[in-house]
Design a protein around this motif. Structure first.
Motif, PDB file in Angstrom:
ATOM      1  N   VAL A 500       1.121  -1.054  -0.145  1.00 36.23           N
ATOM      2  CA  VAL A 500      -0.097  -0.345  -0.139  1.00 36.23           C
ATOM      3  C   VAL A 500       0.951   0.684   0.195  1.00 36.23           C
ATOM      4  CG1 VAL A 500      -1.886   1.098   1.005  1.00 36.23           C
ATOM      5  CG2 VAL A 500      -2.297  -0.782   1.307  1.00 36.23           C
ATOM      6  N   ILE A 501       1.824   1.145   0.864  1.00 38.30           N
ATOM      7  CA  ILE A 501       2.912   2.158   1.017  1.00 38.30           C
ATOM      8  C   ILE A 501       3.616   3.041  -0.463  1.00 38.30           C
ATOM      9  CG2 ILE A 501       4.534   3.496   2.139  1.00 38.30           C
ATOM     10  CD1 ILE A 501       3.798   1.851   4.061  1.00 38.30           C
ATOM     11  N   GLY A 502       4.040   1.292  -0.718  1.00 35.73           N
ATOM     12  CA  GLY A 502       4.611   1.528  -2.789  1.00 35.73           C
ATOM     13  C   GLY A 502       3.548   2.099  -2.892  1.00 35.73           C
ATOM     14  N   GLY A 503       2.663   1.877  -3.323  1.00 37.15           N
ATOM     15  CA  GLY A 503       1.319   1.992  -4.608  1.00 37.15           C
ATOM     16  C   GLY A 503       0.790   3.205  -3.996  1.00 37.15           C
ATOM     17  N   LEU A 504       0.786   4.454  -3.068  1.00 38.09           N
ATOM     18  CA  LEU A 504       0.291   5.003  -2.710  1.00 38.09           C
ATOM     19  C   LEU A 504       1.808   6.280  -2.632  1.00 38.09           C
ATOM     20  CD1 LEU A 504      -1.646   6.748  -0.877  1.00 38.09           C
ATOM     21  CD2 LEU A 504      -0.063   7.054   0.887  1.00 38.09           C
ATOM     22  N   ALA A 561      -2.526  -1.959 -11.053  1.00 39.92           N
ATOM     23  CA  ALA A 561      -3.196  -1.481 -11.303  1.00 39.92           C
ATOM     24  C   ALA A 561      -3.887  -0.415  -9.978  1.00 39.92           C
ATOM     25  CB  ALA A 561      -3.912  -3.183 -11.363  1.00 39.92           C
ATOM     26  N   ALA A 562      -2.809  -0.363  -9.231  1.00 39.88           N
ATOM     27  CA  ALA A 562      -3.867   0.115  -8.305  1.00 39.88           C
ATOM     28  C   ALA A 562      -3.357   1.882  -8.093  1.00 39.88           C
ATOM     29  CB  ALA A 562      -2.999  -0.156  -6.353  1.00 39.88           C
ATOM     30  N   VAL A 563      -2.087   1.720  -8.142  1.00 33.85           N
ATOM     31  CA  VAL A 563      -2.104   3.395  -9.230  1.00 33.85           C
ATOM     32  C   VAL A 563      -3.073   3.274 -10.847  1.00 33.85           C
ATOM     33  CG1 VAL A 563      -0.589   4.832 -10.474  1.00 33.85           C
ATOM     34  CG2 VAL A 563       0.202   2.556  -8.516  1.00 33.85           C
ATOM     35  N   ILE A 564      -3.116   2.643 -11.517  1.00 31.42           N
ATOM     36  CA  ILE A 564      -3.875   3.328 -12.446  1.00 31.42           C
ATOM     37  C   ILE A 564      -5.067   3.850 -11.831  1.00 31.42           C
ATOM     38  CG2 ILE A 564      -5.612   2.470 -14.881  1.00 31.42           C
ATOM     39  CD1 ILE A 564      -2.801   0.170 -15.426  1.00 31.42           C
ATOM     40  N   TYR A 565      -5.825   2.082 -10.445  1.00 29.76           N
ATOM     41  CA  TYR A 565      -7.413   1.915 -10.240  1.00 29.76           C
ATOM     42  C   TYR A 565      -7.339   3.431  -9.760  1.00 29.76           C
ATOM     43  CZ  TYR A 565     -11.315   1.820  -7.758  1.00 29.76           C
ATOM     44  OH  TYR A 565     -12.155   1.424  -7.208  1.00 29.76           O
ATOM     45  N   VAL A 616      -4.127  12.382  -0.671  1.00 27.24           N
ATOM     46  CA  VAL A 616      -3.484  11.363   0.090  1.00 27.24           C
ATOM     47  C   VAL A 616      -4.296   9.790   0.853  1.00 27.24           C
ATOM     48  CG1 VAL A 616      -1.900  10.405   2.119  1.00 27.24           C
ATOM     49  CG2 VAL A 616      -1.712  12.843   0.538  1.00 27.24           C
ATOM     50  N   ASN A 617      -5.909  11.130   2.058  1.00 27.09           N
ATOM     51  CA  ASN A 617      -6.562  10.026   1.989  1.00 27.09           C
ATOM     52  C   ASN A 617      -7.196   9.222   0.928  1.00 27.09           C
ATOM     53  OD1 ASN A 617     -10.063   9.673   3.048  1.00 27.09           O
ATOM     54  ND2 ASN A 617      -8.243   9.715   5.389  1.00 27.09           N
ATOM     55  N   GLN A 618      -8.246  10.195   0.408  1.00 25.11           N
ATOM     56  CA  GLN A 618      -8.108   9.364  -0.598  1.00 25.11           C
ATOM     57  C   GLN A 618      -7.757   8.255  -1.774  1.00 25.11           C
ATOM     58  OE1 GLN A 618     -11.728   9.117  -0.981  1.00 25.11           O
ATOM     59  NE2 GLN A 618     -12.547   9.562  -2.462  1.00 25.11           N
TER      60      GLN A 618
END
Lengths: 681, 319, 367
Positions: A500-504, A561-565, A616-618
Motif C-alpha cells: 500500500v505504501i509503495g502504491g501510495l 493496477a492500484a496506481v491506475i485505479y 492522500v486520504n482518498q
C-alpha cells in the motif's frame, strides 16, 4: 513624488535565490504569537522524531518484530464452526427461512422479472423506451440538454448492440435497476433517519465511515456463505456498497438546509411534517440527487466486481473472457460498462441540472403537462412493446449489425504491452523497472516493516494519528493494529501494508504532478478529462491481466493496477484544490509579479494543503482496495487470503484476512485524515 | 429541533419495513432457481476444459433433448455448495480438489452423488519449459532442483528460486513439498488461473526459465512445450495431511457429480449427463478452438458435434 | 490633498487611449467594428455573446495625484484597473506607463513592472493564511528575490508604518478585517512602487474602520506623495480621497473631473442622480460659488482664497455678517454673499452651470 529606490536590478542579483517555502513548520492556527508559538508546536514535531527514531533503532536492534505468538487468539475454530453451521442450516434455520431467504428470493425474482421484460420488449423496444427516458430526464423539450441526453442514450444502446454486447448489457442493466432502486430506498430511509435524529446519526456515522474504507472485496465472502453463489449475493453486496453515499448525502442535505428558509417556514406556522415536505426535503433535493448519482456509479462498479460471486452480465463476460486470456473480449465488455456509466451519469446529471434551472417564463403549466404525457408515453410504450415487441424484431440485437472489435483490440493490447513491457530502447521497459521497484523499494520496505517491533509501529501510528488528527484517531489506529496482531495476521498485513505504501507513493507522485498540470494547463486538462473518466469507470478486472504482461506476476503488477485505479481521483482532487485556491491571494501574487513557479510553490500548493491531504486520504483508501484485488495477480498477502477464501468458500481463511484489511484501512484512513475533516461529503 | 414526531415516524418506518421483510410472507422457498425439470444448471469451473464440457453438453441437450441448460461459472468449492443446495444440478469435471466438501456432501449428507467418470484423465505436476530442459537435462529430477535454483530467481523470490504456484482453488500441496524436500525455492501463488497462464505465456515468449505447477488437459499445451519434473510417485493417501506430503500428484480420472434429487429424478437430462464421457483428446480439441482460436464456445461445440456423431449418439438416453 | 495636484504637468504616469476590454467569443472583432462598437451593452451581448467591460476609455493619470475610478458594481472599474497592469489583458487600445507601451511588453518586462513599479491592494485582502503578517508583507520582496534578512527587516518596518507594531508574528486569521487590510497595504508599500492601485480596498470593512483606513491613505499620500489609483463604489470615499474622479457606467466614462466639478457640474442625469445627496457646501469651493465683483462691493471686507470650501465660507460670512471678497494672488476675482452661498446649499447654481456648458466636462473626459 517618490520614485522606486531600493530594489533596483543590480541589487537583486546579489540577493539570495528565492526560497519560496517557509522553514518553520505549518502548525495549527490557534498558536499565540512569538516564542510561545514555537514551543506550542514543537512537541508534536519532537514526538514524531522520537517515534521515528524508536522505530529505526528497534528495527535495527530487534531483528524480528512479529506480534508475539502468545497474544494471538484462535479465531479459525469458531469460524470453522460457523461455516459448518451455515452449511447445515442454510435451509432450516428460521433466520434463513423467515428473513434472509426472502431477501434472496425477491432479489432473484425481481432481476428475473426485469430481464424477461427486456426480453419481451425486444431490442427495438428497449432502445426506443430508453431513449425516451433519457430525453424525459433531460426535460422532454427541444432544449439542447434534453436532446443531448436522449441522443447519448440512443448512442449508448446502439454502441452496446454493435459491440455484440447486447445480452450481457441487458443483464447488467436489469441488475442495476434493482440494485439502484434498493440502494436508493435504503439510503434514503437511513439518510432521513440520520438527517432528522442526532442519535441515529451518531450510530450510523461510524458505520458509514467504516464502509467507506472497507474494500468491497472484503465482504463478498460472508455474503457468499449466506446466500450462495449467484445473483442475490451479488445484488446484496452491491446494495450494501452503494447505499451509504446516498444516505450520507441525504442526511447532509437535510442538515445543511438554509436555516433562514427553515425559520421562515416555521414562522408561517408550518407543522413539522409540512416543514419536512415543503422546506427541508426540497432544499435537500440537490444533495439527494448527487447521492443518487454516486450510488449509481458505485452500483455499476460493484455489479462488475460481484461477478466473482456470481453476478451476471458484463462483469461475468469480462471474468469469463479473462479465463482464456481473451483481453479483447474483456476490453469490449469493459467499454460497454464505460458506456453505461456515461449513460447513467449523463441522465442523472441532466435530471439534477433541471432541479437547479430556473423555471422558464410562461408555458410552465404546458411543459409540466407535456412531461407528464411523456412519462405516460414511456409507461404505455413499455406495455405495448412487451406485448408485441418480440414480433416486430428479434429479442436481441441482430447479429448482422455487429462489428467484431475483439481481435483488433486484442492485438492492440498485445502490441502495447509488448512494446512498453520490454521493447523500449535504452530504458528497458516496465519489466525491468518493476524489478527495480520491487528490489529497491518494496523488498526493503517489507523487510523493514517486518523487522520493526509491533510496539514501535503502534507507537508511530499513534503519534502520527494524534498529530494529523485527534487522540481518538490515534487510539483507533493502534487498536486496529492490535486486532491485526491478535488475529495472527501480522506478517501478512505488513506485506500488504508495504504494498500500500509503495502504491501510495507512486500514486501521489503521479497524481500530484498530473494534478498540477491539469490545474494550470488547460490543454492538459482537456486531454486528460476523458481519459480520467474512462479510467474511473473501466472495471479493474480488464486491466489486471494486461498488467501481468507489463511487469510479470508480482506485487508490482498489483501496485500498477492500484496506481491506475487510484490516480484519477488524486489528480482530480489535486487539480480542484489548486484551482479553488482563494482567487484574491492568487491575484495578489500575480499583481506582485510572481512567476508561475512562485505562484505554485508560494501560494497554490500551501493553500491547497487541505485538499492535498484529502487526496492522500482518498489515495490510501483506493490503493488499499486495489492492492487487495491484486491478490488475484500475484499480490499475495491478505488479498490472496481473501481470494483463496472466496474461491474455496473458506470462511476461516477469508474472513480474518478481510477483517485485517478493514483494520488496515481504518488505521490508514485515521492517520491520514486531518482533524475535524470529513472529506468525501 | 423539535423533530421528535418526524424522527419517530421515520424510525418506525424503517422498523416496519424491516419487520415486513421478516414476517409478512412466512417461510421462504429454499430452492429457487435450478433444480427444476425445465432448466438444468451446470456448474462450470473457470478453466477452458470445463467450458468445453459445458458447451458440448449444453448444445447437445438443447438440440437433441430439448432441455434448457444454463452454465454458471463457479469453481469446485462453490460448485459443491451449489450442488448441495440445488442451485446447480451437475458439475461435469471435478479434480477432487475439495476432498472435505466431497466427503461431507457425498458421504455424510448424501445430497450430492457421483455421476461417473468424465473419461478425461487429469494430470498435475511440476513443469519447466522444454527450451530450458533441453539445455539442462537433469533438471527433470526434483532432487536436482536446488542446483538450478539461481536460474529461477526473480525479484519476488529474492535469493531463492521462484516457484509459480497454482490458483487458490486448485488441488495442490506444493508449498509443503518445497518445505519437506528442503528445496531452495519460494512458493509464490497465482491469484487466478488467468494470471498464471498470462505469466507463463510472457515468460515462454521471452524464453526465460521458470518452474511451475501445471496440468493436463490444458489448452495452452497446444501452444507451448513443457517438460515435467519428476516427483516421487503418488500413493493413495500420501498427501494426507498436506503438511507431511512427500509425493507428487495422483493421475486423476476426472469425475462428474450430480445433485442427488436431480440424479434420482432419472430424467432424460440426468441420464444424458451420466452417460456423457469423452477423451482428453476430444476435450482438448474443443478447448483449443475456444481459447487458442478464440471461437465462441457454442461454435466450437457445434464443430466438434458435427464431426463426432458416433461418439455422442451413445450418450443419448434410450427411448 | 488638493495641494499636491498643483504640480507641473509632466509626462502622465498612466496614459490610456481608447482602451477596450471585451469578454466573450471572438472578442477582438468588437472594438474594430464600428457597428458593434456602437451597440448598447444588452444588444452587444445578444448579437455576439460578448460583454464589453471597458468601452473606449481614455484618460491620463498624473504624477502624484489620487485618481479615483468610481462606479456601481458592474460598471467595469475593477476590470479597468486590472487592465493597467495587464492582470486582465486589454482587448484594444493604447496603454502607456511613463511613456512606455505596456501592451507591447514581453513577459519579463511586464513582471518587472508588476514587481517594482506598481502594487495593488485588494478588496478581499488576498493574504496568504499560512504565513505570518511580516512574511505576508515581505511576500512581494521575496518574489523579487530579496534575501531573507533584508526582506524581514523591510517587512517589519512596513508593519510598523501601517500601525501594526507587535503583530508581525501573527497569522492573518488572527487579525480583524481592518488590520488585515493594513497588512495588504503594507505589502503593497513594501515594494516601494511608483503607483499604488487600490481595488475597493475598504468596502468589506465596517464604516468606522473604513474611515480610519481612509485617513491612513490620506496620511500616506501626504507623507510620500505617491501616485494612487483608487477604485471605489462609494461616492463619499471618492470625494474624500480623490484629486480627480473618473465616473464609469457600463464600461464607459460618464464624467472625469475634480470632486467639485462633478458635484457642481454633473455631466448628465445619471451623475446628477448620483451626487444628489452630497452635502455640496463641503465639496464646492467659493471660486465656483462667487459672483463677479461689482462696484458696490468695494475693496474692503475680509478676504477668502478661491479654494475655500463653501461650508467654511458660510461660517466666515455668518461671523462677519457681510459679503466677502475672493482674492487670488492679491487680485479680487469675485464676491461671495448670502445669496451665493444659499444657492450652493440649495443646489440651484449647479443646474444652471450644468446646462450652461455641458460640453466642457466631456472635453475633459476625452483628454
Amino acid at each position: 513624488m517618490s520614485t522606486p529606490t531600493i530594489p533596483e536590478q543590480g541589487e537583486q542579483k546579489t540577493s539570495d535565490a528565492p526560497s519560496p517555502r517557509q522553514p518553520d513548520g505549518r502548525p495549527e492556527q490557534q498558536a499565540p504569537p512569538s516564542g510561545l508559538a514555537v514551543l506550542a508546536r514543537s512537541p508534536k514535531v519532537l514526538a514524531v522524531l522520537v517515534a521515528v527514531l524508536v522505530v529505526v533503532v528497534s528495527a535495527a536492534v530487534g531483528g524480528s518484530g512479529v506480534w508475539p505468538q502468545g497474544w494471538t487468539i484462535d479465531i479459525r475454530t469458531p469460524l470453522n464452526d460457523l461455516d459448518g453451521w451455515l452449511v447445515d442450516n442454510r435451509e432450516k434455520s428460521p433466520i434463513f427461512l423467515y428473513f434472509l431467504l426472502h431477501i434472496s428470493n425477491s432479489a432473484e425474482s425481481s432481476v428475473d422479472a426485469i430481464i424477461s421484460l427486456f426480453d419481451a420488449m425486444g431490442w427495438i423496444g428497449v432502445t426506443v423506451v430508453g431513449t425516451l427516458v433519457g430525453w424525459a430526464a433531460g426535460g422532454s423539450d427541444l432544449s439542447r440538454r434534453a436532446l443531448r441526453t436522449g441522443g447519448t442514450t440512443l448512442g449508448v444502446f446502439i454502441a452496446c448492440g454493435v459491440l455484440n454486447m447486447w445480452a450481457p448489457t441487458m443483464e447488467t442493466l436489469a441488475l442495476m435497476t434493482v440494485a439502484v432502486f434498493a440502494a436508493a430506498v435504503l439510503g434514503l430511509l437511513l439518510g432521513l433517519g440520520a438527517g432528522l435524529s442526532d442519535r441515529f446519526e451518531k450510530i450510523l456515522r461510524p458505520v458509514f465511515d467504516t464502509m467507506q474504507v472497507m474494500p468491497a472485496f472484503a465482504y463478498l465472502l460472508p455474503l457468499l456463505l449466506m446466500f450462495g453463489v449467484g445473483v442475490p449475493s451479488a445484488l446484496i453486496a452491491t446494495v450494501i456498497y452503494a447505499a451509504p453515499p446516498m444516505a450520507r448525502l441525504t442526511s447532509l442535505g437535510l442538515r445543511s438546509a438554509d436555516p433562514a428558509a427553515l425559520e421562515a417556514s416555521a414562522s408561517l406556522g408550518a407543522s413539522h411534517w409540512q416543514r419536512l415536505w415543503t422546506a427541508r426535503l426540497p432544499l435537500a433535493r440537490k444533495q439527494m440527487m448527487l447521492g443518487l448519482n454516486q450510488a449509481i456509479m458505485m452500483c455499476l462498479s460493484m455489479v462488475v466486481l460481484a461477478s466473482l460471486i456470481g453476478s451476471e452480465g458484463l462483469g461475468d463476460e469480462i471474468y469469463q473472457a479473462l479465463g482464456s486470456l481473451d483481453v479483447g473480449t474483456a476490453l469490449t465488455a469493459g467499454v460497454a460498462v464505460v458506456l453505461i456509466a456515461v449513460l447513467l451519469d449523463r441522465t442523472t446529471a441532466a435530471a439534477g441540472e433541471r432541479l437547479d434551472a430556473t423555471v422558464t417564463v410562461g408555458a410552465t403549466r404546458l411543459m409540466a403537462r407535456i412531461r407528464m404525457a411523456v412519462w405516460g408515453l414511456v409507461l404505455a410504450l413499455i406495455g405495448v412493446f412487451s406485448a408485441v415487441g418480440s414480433s416486430i424484431g428479434e429479442r436481441e440485437w441482430p447479429d448482422v449489425w455487429t462489428v467484431d472489435v475483439t481481435r483488433p483490440l486484442q492485438s492492440a493490447v498485445d502490441w502495447l504491452t509488448e512494446t512498453i513491457g520490454s521493447g523500449i530502447p535504452v530504458l528497458g521497459g516496465t519489466v525491468v523497472w518493476a524489478k527495480g521497484f520491487t528490489v529497491y523499494v518494496l523488498n526493503p520496505l517489507r523487510s523493514g516493516l517486518e523487522t520493526t517491533p509491533w510496539w514501535a509501529l503502534a507507537l508511530l501510528v499513534g503519534v502520527i494519528g494524534w498529530i494529523v488528527g485527534t487522540w481518538r484517531a490515534a487510539l483507533t489506529g493502534v487498536i486496529c493494529l492490535g486486532l491485526i496482531g491478535m488475529m495472527g495476521l501480522w506478517e501478512k498485513s505488513m506485506d500488504t501494508f508495504s504494498q500500500v505504501i509503495g502504491g501510495l507513493v507512486l500514486t501521489m507522485v503521479i497524481g500530484i504532478v498530473l494534478g498540477i498540470l491539469t490545474a494550470r494547463v488547460e490543454r492538459v486538462e482537456r486531454m486528460l478529462r476523458p481519459v480520467l473518466d474512462t479510467m474511473q469507470t473501466m472495471p479493474q478486472f480488464v486491466y489486471l491481466i494486461p498488467v501481468i504482461a507489463l511487469v510479470g506476476l508480482s506485487r508490482s503488477a498489483g501496485i500498477i493496477a492500484a496506481v491506475i485505479y487510484a490516480c484519477p481521483a488524486v489528480i482530480r482532487i489535486t487539480a480542484q484544490g489548486l484551482r479553488y485556491v482563494d482567487p484574491a491571494a492568487m491575484e495578489a501574487s500575480r499583481s506582485l509579479g510572481a512567476t508561475s513557479r512562485q505562484q505554485l510553490l508560494g501560494v497554490q500548493l500551501p493553500l491547497a494543503r487541505k485538499s492535498l491531504l484529502v487526496g492522500v486520504n482518498q489515495g490510501v483508501v483506493l490503493v488499499l482496495s486495489m492492492v487487495v484485488i491484486a491478490g488475484l495477480i500475484g499480490g499475495g498477502a491478505l488479498g490472496y487470503d481473501v481470494v483463496q477464501g472466496l474461491s474455496k468458500g473458506d470462511l476461516s481463511q477469508g474472513l480474518p484476512a478481510g477483517i485485517a484489511i478493514v483494520c488496515l484501512g481504518i488505521m490508514l484512513d485515521r492517520i491520514t485524515q486531518p482533524a475535524g475533516e470529513r472529506p468525501r461529503d | 429541533m423539535k423533530n421528535k414526531q418526524i424522527r419517530k415516524t421515520v424510525v418506525a418506518g424503517i422498523g416496519i419495513l424491516g419487520a415486513l421483510s421478516l414476517s409478512a410472507c412466512g417461510a421462504a422457498e429454499t430452492n429457487s432457481g435450478g433444480g427444476t425439470d425445465d432448466k438444468v444448471v451446470l456448474a462450470e469451473p473457470s478453466w477452458v476444459g470445463a467450458q468445453a464440457n459445458a458447451a458440448v453438453v449444453k448444445k447437445l441437450m438443447e438440440d437433441e433433448l430439448d432441455v434448457k441448460v444454463e452454465a454458471k461459472q463457479m469453481d469446485e468449492p462453490v460448485a459443491f455448495d451449489a450442488l448441495d443446495s440445488g442451485k446447480a444440478d451437475a458439475i461435469l469435471e471435478d479434480w477432487h480438489g475439495v476432498p472435505k466438501k466431497e466427503k461431507k456432501y457425498v458421504d455424510e449428507k448424501k445430497t450430492v452423488v457421483s455421476g461417473g467418470d468424465l473419461g478425461v484423465v487429469g494430470h498435475i505436476g511440476w513443469f519447466v519449459p522444454k527450451y530450458y530442459a533441453d539445455k539442462n537435462p537433469d533438471v527433470t529430477d526434483y532432487k536436482n532442483l536446488n542446483k538450478y535454483a539461481k536460474d529461477f530467481r526473480t525479484s519476488e523470490s529474492g535469493d531463492k528460486g521462484h516457484f509459480i504456484g497454482a490458483a487458490p482453488s486448485y488441488s495442490q500441496h506444493d508449498k509443503e513439498l518445497i518445505k519437506n524436500f528442503d528445496l531452495d525455492y519460494k512458493h509464490i501463488p497465482s491469484g487466478a488461473e488467468a494470471a498464471q497462464l498470462k505469466e507463463i505465456q510472457r515468460l515462454y515468449e521471452a524464453k526465460k526459465p521458470f518452474l511451475t505447477y501445471w496440468w493436463e488437459p490444458q489448452w495452452m499445451n497446444n501452444k507451448i512445450d513443457m517438460v515435467e519434473v519428476e516427483l516421487p510417485k503418488h500413493t493413495p493417501g500420501c498427501e494426507e495431511p498436506a503438511a507431511k506430503a512427500k509425493c507428487g500428484y495422483e493421475t486423476n480420472q476426472l469425475e462428474k457429480f450430480l445433485n442427488a434429487d436431480f440424479a434420482k429424478s432419472n430424467s432424460d437430462a440426468a441420464k444424458f449427463i451420466k452417460n456423457f464421457k469423452w477423451t482428453t483428446k476430444d476435450q482438448n480439441e474443443v478447448a483449443g478452438d475456444i481459447a487458442g482460436k478464440k471461437m465462441k464456445p457454442e461454435d466450437a461445440a457445434e464443430k466438434w458435434i458435427k464431426a463426432n456423431k458416433s461418439t455422442w449418439e451413445k450418450w443419448l438416453p434410450k427411448k | 490633498m488638493s495641494e499636491t495636484h498643483e504640480s507641473a504637468p509632466a509626462t502622465p504616469v498612466f496614459s490610456v487611449r481608447n482602451l477596450w476590454k471585451v469578454f466573450g467569443p471572438k472578442a477582438h472583432r468588437v472594438p474594430g467594428d464600428k457597428e458593434l462598437a456602437g451597440l448598447s451593452a444588452a444588444e452587444l451581448t445578444k448579437r455576439t455573446g460578448c460583454t464589453a467591460a471597458v468601452r473606449d476609455v481614455s484618460f491620463d493619470v498624473r504624477k502624484g495625484e489620487v485618481f479615483v475610478v468610481m462606479g456601481l458594481s458592474g460598471s467595469g472599474k475593477s476590470t479597468l484597473v486590472r487592465c493597467l497592469t495587464r492582470l486582465i489583458e486589454p482587448t484594444a487600445g493604447v496603454l502607456e506607463m511613463d511613456g512606455e507601451d505596456v501592451r507591447a511588453m514581453d513577459k519579463h518586462r511586464l513582471r518587472e513592472l508588476r514587481r517594482h513599479r506598481t502594487a495593488m491592494v485588494f478588496q478581499n485582502f488576498g493574504l496568504l493564511p499560512h504565513r505570518t503578517v511580516t512574511d505576508n508583507v515581505a511576500y512581494g520582496l521575496e518574489i523579487q528575490g530579496m534575501s531573507k534578512q533584508e526582506r524581514r527587516a523591510k517587512g517589519t518596518e512596513m508593519v510598523e508604518k501601517v500601525g501594526l507594531e507587535g503583530l508581525g508574528d501573527r497569522r492573518p486569521v488572527q487579525l480583524s478585517g481592518g488590520q488585515q487590510q493594513r497588512v495588504g497595504l503594507a505589502r503593497a508599500l513594501a515594494v516601494d512602487p511608483e503607483v499604488l492601485l487600490f481595488d475597493e480596498p475598504f468596502s468589506a470593512l465596517d464604516p468606522l474602520i473604513r474611515r480610519d483606513m481612509q485617513e491612513e491613505v490620506i496620511r500616506l499620500h501626504r507623507e510620500e506623495g505617491r501616485t494612487m489609483i483608487f477604485i471605489t463604489h462609494d461616492l463619499s470615499e471618492a470625494l474624500r480621497l480623490g484629486d480627480r474622479i473618473l465616473l464609469m457606467r457600463d464600461g464607459e466614462i460618464v464624467q472625469l473631473g475634480t470632486p467639485e466639478e462633478i458635484v457642481a457640474n454633473p455631466a448628465d442625469d445619471y451623475v446628477r442622480d448620483f451626487v444628489r445627496d452630497v452635502p455640496r457646501e463641503q465639496v464646492i469651493s467659493v471660486r465656483r460659488a462667487m459672483r463677479p465683483a461689482e462696484k458696490a462691493d468695494g475693496d474692503n471686507g475680509a478676504e477668502l482664497s478661491p479654494d475655500t470650501l463653501v461650508s467654511d465660507a458660510i461660517e466666515a460670512v455668518a461671523r462677519s455678517g457681510e459679503n466677502l471678497r475672493v482674492v487670488d494672488d492679491g487680485r479680487t476675482i469675485g464676491v461671495i454673499d448670502h445669496a451665493c452661498l444659499l444657492n450652493v446649499v440649495a443646489g440651484i447654481d449647479g443646474d444652471d452651470d450644468g446646462e450652461g456648458d455641458p460640453g466642457k466636462d466631456k472635453e475633459v473626459a476625452a483628454v
